[in-house]
Write a protein that holds these residues in place. Structure first.
Motif, PDB file in Angstrom:
ATOM      1  N   ALA A   4       0.858  -1.178   0.000  1.00 54.70           N
ATOM      2  CA  ALA A   4       0.000   0.000   0.000  1.00 54.70           C
ATOM      3  C   ALA A   4       0.899   1.234   0.000  1.00 54.70           C
ATOM      4  CB  ALA A   4      -0.933  -0.005   1.211  1.00 54.70           C
ATOM      5  N   THR A   5       0.264   2.396  -0.043  1.00 51.73           N
ATOM      6  CA  THR A   5       1.005   3.653   0.033  1.00 51.73           C
ATOM      7  C   THR A   5       0.401   4.531   1.127  1.00 51.73           C
ATOM      8  OG1 THR A   5      -0.371   4.685  -1.673  1.00 51.73           O
ATOM      9  CG2 THR A   5       1.671   3.603  -2.394  1.00 51.73           C
ATOM     10  N   LEU A   6       1.217   5.436   1.637  1.00 49.45           N
ATOM     11  CA  LEU A   6       0.789   6.382   2.664  1.00 49.45           C
ATOM     12  C   LEU A   6       1.271   7.768   2.251  1.00 49.45           C
ATOM     13  CD1 LEU A   6      -0.405   6.983   5.507  1.00 49.45           C
ATOM     14  CD2 LEU A   6       1.925   6.624   6.398  1.00 49.45           C
ATOM     15  N   LYS A   7       0.346   8.709   2.165  1.00 50.47           N
ATOM     16  CA  LYS A   7       0.724  10.089   1.840  1.00 50.47           C
ATOM     17  C   LYS A   7       1.247  10.771   3.093  1.00 50.47           C
ATOM     18  CE  LYS A   7       1.119  13.587  -0.904  1.00 50.47           C
ATOM     19  NZ  LYS A   7       2.140  14.227  -0.042  1.00 50.47           N
ATOM     20  N   VAL A   8       2.447  11.315   2.994  1.00 51.30           N
ATOM     21  CA  VAL A   8       3.067  12.063   4.077  1.00 51.30           C
ATOM     22  C   VAL A   8       3.497  13.405   3.508  1.00 51.30           C
ATOM     23  CG1 VAL A   8       3.842   9.998   5.327  1.00 51.30           C
ATOM     24  CG2 VAL A   8       5.333  11.039   3.601  1.00 51.30           C
ATOM     25  N   PRO A   9       3.791  14.393   4.355  1.00 46.23           N
ATOM     26  CA  PRO A   9       4.206  15.693   3.818  1.00 46.23           C
ATOM     27  C   PRO A   9       5.420  15.572   2.897  1.00 46.23           C
ATOM     28  CG  PRO A   9       3.688  15.897   6.138  1.00 46.23           C
ATOM     29  CD  PRO A   9       3.640  14.437   5.827  1.00 46.23           C
ATOM     30  N   GLY A  10       5.256  15.934   1.657  1.00 45.10           N
ATOM     31  CA  GLY A  10       6.362  15.962   0.713  1.00 45.10           C
ATOM     32  C   GLY A  10       6.620  14.677  -0.042  1.00 45.10           C
ATOM     33  N   ALA A  11       5.864  13.612   0.240  1.00 43.15           N
ATOM     34  CA  ALA A  11       6.159  12.335  -0.420  1.00 43.15           C
ATOM     35  C   ALA A  11       4.986  11.377  -0.276  1.00 43.15           C
ATOM     36  CB  ALA A  11       7.419  11.702   0.169  1.00 43.15           C
ATOM     37  N   THR A  12       5.053  10.280  -1.015  1.00 44.49           N
ATOM     38  CA  THR A  12       4.126   9.157  -0.872  1.00 44.49           C
ATOM     39  C   THR A  12       4.952   7.913  -0.605  1.00 44.49           C
ATOM     40  OG1 THR A  12       2.520  10.158  -2.390  1.00 44.49           O
ATOM     41  CG2 THR A  12       2.326   7.794  -1.978  1.00 44.49           C
ATOM     42  N   LEU A  13       4.749   7.309   0.563  1.00 49.72           N
ATOM     43  CA  LEU A  13       5.547   6.159   0.985  1.00 49.72           C
ATOM     44  C   LEU A  13       4.924   4.863   0.494  1.00 49.72           C
ATOM     45  CD1 LEU A  13       6.307   7.061   4.723  1.00 49.72           C
ATOM     46  CD2 LEU A  13       7.699   7.563   2.696  1.00 49.72           C
ATOM     47  N   TYR A  14       5.759   4.003  -0.059  1.00 50.00           N
ATOM     48  CA  TYR A  14       5.353   2.639  -0.401  1.00 50.00           C
ATOM     49  C   TYR A  14       5.756   1.720   0.745  1.00 50.00           C
ATOM     50  CZ  TYR A  14       5.531  -1.993  -2.589  1.00 50.00           C
ATOM     51  OH  TYR A  14       5.356  -3.323  -2.877  1.00 50.00           O
ATOM     52  N   TYR A  15       4.844   0.819   1.153  1.00 49.19           N
ATOM     53  CA  TYR A  15       5.181  -0.119   2.225  1.00 49.19           C
ATOM     54  C   TYR A  15       4.514  -1.469   1.984  1.00 49.19           C
ATOM     55  CZ  TYR A  15       0.576   0.994   4.303  1.00 49.19           C
ATOM     56  OH  TYR A  15      -0.765   1.160   4.537  1.00 49.19           O
ATOM     57  N   GLU A  16       5.031  -2.482   2.648  1.00 52.72           N
ATOM     58  CA  GLU A  16       4.514  -3.849   2.554  1.00 52.72           C
ATOM     59  C   GLU A  16       4.242  -4.392   3.943  1.00 52.72           C
ATOM     60  OE1 GLU A  16       6.966  -4.964  -1.565  1.00 52.72           O
ATOM     61  OE2 GLU A  16       7.603  -5.842   0.351  1.00 52.72           O
ATOM     62  N   VAL A  17       3.223  -5.230   4.054  1.00 49.69           N
ATOM     63  CA  VAL A  17       2.815  -5.796   5.342  1.00 49.69           C
ATOM     64  C   VAL A  17       2.656  -7.305   5.186  1.00 49.69           C
ATOM     65  CG1 VAL A  17       1.103  -5.771   7.194  1.00 49.69           C
ATOM     66  CG2 VAL A  17       1.614  -3.666   5.948  1.00 49.69           C
ATOM     67  N   PRO A  28      15.269  -0.126   6.414  1.00 46.15           N
ATOM     68  CA  PRO A  28      16.462  -0.515   5.654  1.00 46.15           C
ATOM     69  C   PRO A  28      17.563   0.525   5.765  1.00 46.15           C
ATOM     70  CG  PRO A  28      14.854   0.426   4.174  1.00 46.15           C
ATOM     71  CD  PRO A  28      14.197   0.378   5.539  1.00 46.15           C
ATOM     72  N   GLY A  29      18.756   0.117   5.376  1.00 48.79           N
ATOM     73  CA  GLY A  29      19.876   1.036   5.338  1.00 48.79           C
ATOM     74  C   GLY A  29      19.743   2.044   4.221  1.00 48.79           C
ATOM     75  N   SER A  30      20.629   3.015   4.191  1.00 55.71           N
ATOM     76  CA  SER A  30      20.575   4.098   3.209  1.00 55.71           C
ATOM     77  C   SER A  30      20.622   3.538   1.793  1.00 55.71           C
ATOM     78  CB  SER A  30      21.750   5.056   3.427  1.00 55.71           C
ATOM     79  OG  SER A  30      21.724   5.585   4.736  1.00 55.71           O
ATOM     80  N   GLY A  31      19.671   3.950   0.984  1.00 55.27           N
ATOM     81  CA  GLY A  31      19.587   3.469  -0.385  1.00 55.27           C
ATOM     82  C   GLY A  31      18.867   2.150  -0.531  1.00 55.27           C
ATOM     83  N   GLY A  32      18.453   1.539   0.576  1.00 57.14           N
ATOM     84  CA  GLY A  32      17.735   0.272   0.524  1.00 57.14           C
ATOM     85  C   GLY A  32      16.242   0.483   0.383  1.00 57.14           C
ATOM     86  N   ASP A  33      15.527  -0.627   0.254  1.00 49.22           N
ATOM     87  CA  ASP A  33      14.072  -0.526   0.215  1.00 49.22           C
ATOM     88  C   ASP A  33      13.442  -1.731   0.903  1.00 49.22           C
ATOM     89  OD1 ASP A  33      13.839  -2.649  -1.660  1.00 49.22           O
ATOM     90  OD2 ASP A  33      13.654  -1.309  -3.389  1.00 49.22           O
ATOM     91  N   ALA A  34      12.134  -1.843   0.802  1.00 50.75           N
ATOM     92  CA  ALA A  34      11.399  -2.847   1.559  1.00 50.75           C
ATOM     93  C   ALA A  34      11.891  -4.263   1.285  1.00 50.75           C
ATOM     94  CB  ALA A  34       9.905  -2.739   1.241  1.00 50.75           C
ATOM     95  N   ALA A  35      12.307  -4.537   0.059  1.00 45.29           N
ATOM     96  CA  ALA A  35      12.633  -5.903  -0.332  1.00 45.29           C
ATOM     97  C   ALA A  35      13.949  -6.407   0.236  1.00 45.29           C
ATOM     98  CB  ALA A  35      12.644  -6.023  -1.857  1.00 45.29           C
ATOM     99  N   VAL A  36      14.791  -5.538   0.796  1.00 46.83           N
ATOM    100  CA  VAL A  36      16.060  -6.034   1.342  1.00 46.83           C
ATOM    101  C   VAL A  36      15.817  -6.970   2.521  1.00 46.83           C
ATOM    102  CG1 VAL A  36      17.314  -3.975   0.602  1.00 46.83           C
ATOM    103  CG2 VAL A  36      16.457  -4.113   2.946  1.00 46.83           C
ATOM    104  N   PHE A  37      14.634  -6.885   3.128  1.00 49.75           N
ATOM    105  CA  PHE A  37      14.321  -7.757   4.257  1.00 49.75           C
ATOM    106  C   PHE A  37      13.605  -9.041   3.835  1.00 49.75           C
ATOM    107  CE2 PHE A  37      14.658  -3.597   6.401  1.00 49.75           C
ATOM    108  CZ  PHE A  37      15.583  -3.926   7.377  1.00 49.75           C
ATOM    109  N   ASP A  38      13.470  -9.284   2.535  1.00 52.32           N
ATOM    110  CA  ASP A  38      12.790 -10.503   2.074  1.00 52.32           C
ATOM    111  C   ASP A  38      13.366 -11.786   2.664  1.00 52.32           C
ATOM    112  OD1 ASP A  38      11.012  -9.037   0.608  1.00 52.32           O
ATOM    113  OD2 ASP A  38      11.696  -9.711  -1.363  1.00 52.32           O
TER     114      ASP A  38
END
Length: 361
Positions: A4-17, A28-38
């Motif tokens: 899903a996504t969440l609107k926050v000030p200045g951006a729209t966050l993508y997240y997985e549950v 995640p670390g800098s430059g990482g994203d949700a999938a690094v924890f797969d």
């Protein structure tokens, strides 16, 4: 898994549950994203509602502005806080794990929004500014940034890896990976220049608010990889743990070892490093520097007296803080019994501090 996504000030966050149970947010670390924890998310989802995200400006989390902006720790902290407030049920607490740059965000989140955080694990936060040789490390980061601007991301990345002791593994070839993992690798390659340009310097110059963290130290685990000992990524966690008078927890592997080693291998990984046994709320870790339950008798410490605990675990009395821990005072010093789901001794169930204990590490 749902996304899903969440609107926050200045951006729209993508997240997985994934999964169900207490909320566990993985940063995640800098430059990482949700999938690094797969590699670990599905196993953790057997015990938690596991939430992973793409930090703003990376991968699928898009900025409102057409141009990239510097990644400020306070902004990422507020993003994580808004995501937690959205997903954490009313009256419940959440758990946070942050690796590398995500650990810096986790520390800032605990310092500013501790009210609903049950436990924060910060693995090798790269806040080099806390080190005694902070000026030398700043010069190193400035060198990497200059290389990025003059010779490109490859040269800068090579120098950075050399400077931290070669403790990170190279990215695999996407052609040899499953489609979801290959897509992640392509995204991380695209994120790398953004990270070098807009996050490397802010994240490594961050100084944690130790005054705010000190009274919350019972909810904080500072962690580092065994393979990074004596290398730069290991040192800030050691320094902060010393400043806050809490022990350092070592994970298997190196700077990203928490994803390289699945939580069910080796056998002690899940119970020693991931808070999986706390799912039912029956296994506490309390906030003072008392003793701990161990799966076998502790050894090698002359200041510990050993005895068997009532649950069949071993329990260590600690004398270095002028406190002899007995069954009646054990509420301040329980750690993890060796088997998930072990019920609390009656002394702990009756403890008025149970809600603020550190749980199941």
């Amino acid at each position: 898994m749902r996304s899903a996504t969440l609107k926050v000030p200045g951006a729209t966050l993508y997240y997985e549950v994934r999964g169900s149970g207490p909320v566990l947010l993985l940063l995640p670390g800098s430059g990482g994203d949700a999938a690094v924890f797969d590699p670990i998310a599905d196993t953790l989802a057997e015990h938690f509602t596991v939430v992973t995200l793409d930090p703003r400006g990376y991968s699928r989390s898009v900025l409102d502005s057409p141009e990239p902006v510097d990644q400020q720790v306070a902004v990422q902290r507020d993003d994580a806080h808004r995501l937690l407030e959205t997903l954490t049920p009313a009256g419940e607490d959440a758990y946070i794990f942050g690796g590398s740059g995500g650990a810096v965000v986790a520390l800032d989140l605990l310092a500013h929004h501790p009210e609903r955080l049950r436990l924060v694990i910060a693995h090798e936060p790269p806040c080099f500014a806390v080190l005694p040789d902070a000026a030398e490390q700043k010069a190193f980061i400035d060198e990497v940034y200059t290389l990025f601007r003059t010779e490109g991301v490859a040269a800068a990345g090579t120098r950075f890896l050399e400077g931290i002791g070669g403790t990170m593994k190279a990215m695999p070839n996407p052609a040899e990976l499953p489609p979801r993992t290959a897509e992640m690798i392509h995204r991380l390659h695209a994120n790398a220049p953004l990270m070098m340009a807009h996050e490397l310097r802010p994240i490594t110059s961050y100084i944690p608010n130790e005054t705010a963290l000190a009274p919350l130290a019972h909810r904080l685990i500072l962690a580092a990889g065994k393979e990074t000992r004596a290398h730069l990524p290991h040192r800030p966690a050691v320094t902060l743990a010393d400043h806050l008078h809490i022990p350092l927890t070592e994970f298997p592997g190196g700077h990203s070892g928490f994803t390289e080693t699945p939580p069910n291998s080796p056998p002690n990984y899940s119970t020693s490093y991931w808070p999986r046994a706390c799912v039912s709320g029956t296994v506490p870790k309390c906030g003072t520097r008392g003793g701990r339950y161990l799966s076998r008798p502790p050894s090698g410490r002359r200041d510990r007296q050993q005895r068997a605990g009532p649950t069949g675990c071993w329990f260590a009395d600690v004398s270095d803080d002028q406190r002899r821990v007995t069954p009646s005072t054990r509420r301040a010093s329980c750690v993890l019994p060796p088997r998930p789901g072990t019920r609390l001794p009656s002394e702990c169930r009756a403890c008025p501090r149970l809600r603020t204990c550190r749980v199941g590490v």
